[in-house]
Design an enzyme around this catalytic site. Structure first.
Site: not given
Ligand code: BG6
Length: 503
Positions: A190-191, A253
């Protein structure tokens, strides 16, 4: 990127095998992150990158394509010597899970490469593919024995999101993977957990003595978690229309943020203990009845509007989106956590696309003072006490409190104490994936989701999926692109006598 004040050990010699190497994720994030690790001298001395593509291509073509990606997506100016050294390690292998023979052939080629490069048989398989390919690829890797840990060599599998599309499919995918691998070999990415500020929630809570005593229902009124995006759905219409904001953002997230804020203090800072506490608190999120879920949720879909002077078309007019789509591009939820620490403290979550502002933050709202001591300053006119953990675009922590305005009379005003990362630390711009990839290579899975945590997350969102599925278009509210989202989201808090934090 790990802090360079701490001695960083180099990962073991290994092969880094990327499935879906021709795709967007590999070009945009995985290879630029490997590049940043190479620039920081944090790749193994003995290393090879294998790009697996369904339709093979020459090594040179793959290297050229990755170099182009690097030039486009690198987070810092590309040093050609570092890039060349990295890309020289890249080999392309053709394999398709629909063709078992291609996996047998891949095994042979990989083993030869490993011998030539002296990587010792350690392998990391990174699935940068559409989710439908996760289980078939894992099955073939299992069948060919490529994932078996033997002779002291480790074998790991990195799985991207989305991990399932509901509780049943997440369970099925866990079941499929766990037939082939042991949990310690699986890295569910999960990034959000690669973001410095997200990791800092643990440090803020557990490396400082003053927060923990007030981190509970006695002092906290409620918690708000906001992930607002300006971006629309863009070219991802086909994926997004069958996914929606809830599945795309919440069980992964937003729940990572929630679990870090709400978990009990772990007894040890190790992967097993930390992940157990996170899973525990996710499992304590109340599973709502469908009627309650309907009452405690808001869904919206954006319509034409202007964002930063540019017109955003209706969501329904996006390429690959059904013209009568009822998919939500905004969601707000009210959740409860059933345990002693959080009973009676609502957690309000919201996330949406095509909004007027890009903002990711966790706001902890403390209870108000119980009685108005200062004449002429009614309690309800005091500024609210928030502790705000800002994740994007600003990275920092802000505490809001009341103070006396200088002068003879007692007049009170709200002020802010602000900590900004950039004022204290100099960090090289990064993708956020470097830490995660580095951790996979050194075998630290503290920042990765465990099967029970993933399933607990889906368990909590399942009632919302079910009730919306039955309601169809009923209850979907439209909002203008560039706005703050649907008005009903405000109602969700207003009926509890609360409001979303404004900037
Ligand atoms: C991704 C989603 O996992 O996370 C995207 O699939 C979203 O829809 C993105 O835009 C948001 O990541 P961050 O790091 O820009 O908040």
């Amino acid at each position: 990127m790990p802090d360079d004040q701490v001695a960083q050990r180099k990962p073991d010699a290994s092969a880094f095998v990327i499935f879906g190497v021709t795709g967007d994720l590999a070009h945009r994030l995985v290879v630029p992150s490997l590049y940043n690790l190479a620039a920081a001298d944090l790749l193994p001395d003995k290393f090879c990158v294998v790009g697996v593509a369904r339709n093979g291509m020459s090594n040179d073509d793959l290297r050229d394509s990755l170099m182009k990606g690097l030039r486009q997506f690198a987070t810092r100016p590309v040093d050609d010597t570092v890039a060349k050294r990295l890309l020289e390690c890249v080999t392309c292998i053709e394999a398709d899970p629909k063709d078992p023979a291609s996996f047998d052939a891949m095994r042979e080629r990989l083993e030869k490469l490993e011998t030539n490069r002296s990587t010792g048989g350690n392998r990391l398989f990174y699935l940068a593919t559409p989710p439908g390919a996760f289980a078939p690829i894992a099955r073939e890797l299992g069948r060919t024995g490529l994932l078996r840990e033997e002779n002291g060599a480790w074998r790991r599998l990195v799985v991207e999101k989305p991990f399932g599309t509901d509780l049943a499919s997440a369970r099925a995918l866990n079941g499929d993977l766990l037939k082939i691998l042991d949990e310690h070999q699986i890295y569910r990415i999960d990034h959000y957990l690669g973001k410095e500020t997200v990791q800092n929630i643990l440090v803020l809570r557990f490396a400082n003595g003053m927060f923990e005593p007030i981190w509970n229902r006695n002092h906290i009124d409620h918690v708000q978690i906001t992930v607002d995006e300006k971006l629309g759905v863009g070219h991802r219409g086909s994926f997004y229309d069958s996914t929606g904001a809830l599945r795309d953002m919440v069980p992964n997230h937003l729940f990572q943020l929630l679990s870090l804020v709400a978990m009990e203090p772990p007894a040890r800072f190790d992967a097993h203990t930390v992940r157990s506490e996170k899973a525990e608190v996710l499992a304590a999120i109340q599973t709502q009845s469908e009627a309650d879920a309907l009452k405690n949720s808001v869904r919206g879909q954006y319509q034409r509007g202007i964002i930063d002077g540019v017109e955003m078309p209706d969501y329904q007019k996006t390429t690959d989106v059904k013209p009568d789509s009822t998919t939500e591009t905004f969601v707000a939820l009210k959740l409860a956590i059933d345990n002693w620490r959080w009973a009676g403290v609502p957690f309000y979550l919201r996330t949406g696309k095509a909004l007027g502002l890009k903002r990711t933050e966790v706001a902890i709202k403390f209870k108000e003072v119980p009685f108005k001591m200062f004449a002429c300053t009614p309690v309800d006119r005091l500024s609210q006490n928030y502790l705000v953990i800002s994740i994007e675009p600003t990275e920092g922590i802000t505490l809001q409190f009341n103070t006396k305005v200088p002068g003879p009379a007692i007049t009170i005003d709200g002020v802010e104490m602000k900590f900004r990362y950039k004022d204290y630390f100099k960090a090289e711009p990064a993708t956020g994936y470097e830490t995660l990839i580095y951790d996979c290579m050194i075998g630290d899975n503290i920042l990765f989701q465990r099967a029970d945590g993933v399933e607990a997350g889906w368990q909590a969102v399942q009632p919302f999926l079910d009730c919306w599925n039955k309601a169809g278009a009923k209850g979907l509210e439209y909002y203008k692109a560039g706005s703050e989202g649907p008005a009903c989201a405000d109602e969700l808090l207003k009926r509890d006598g609360r409001s979303w934090r404004k900037l």
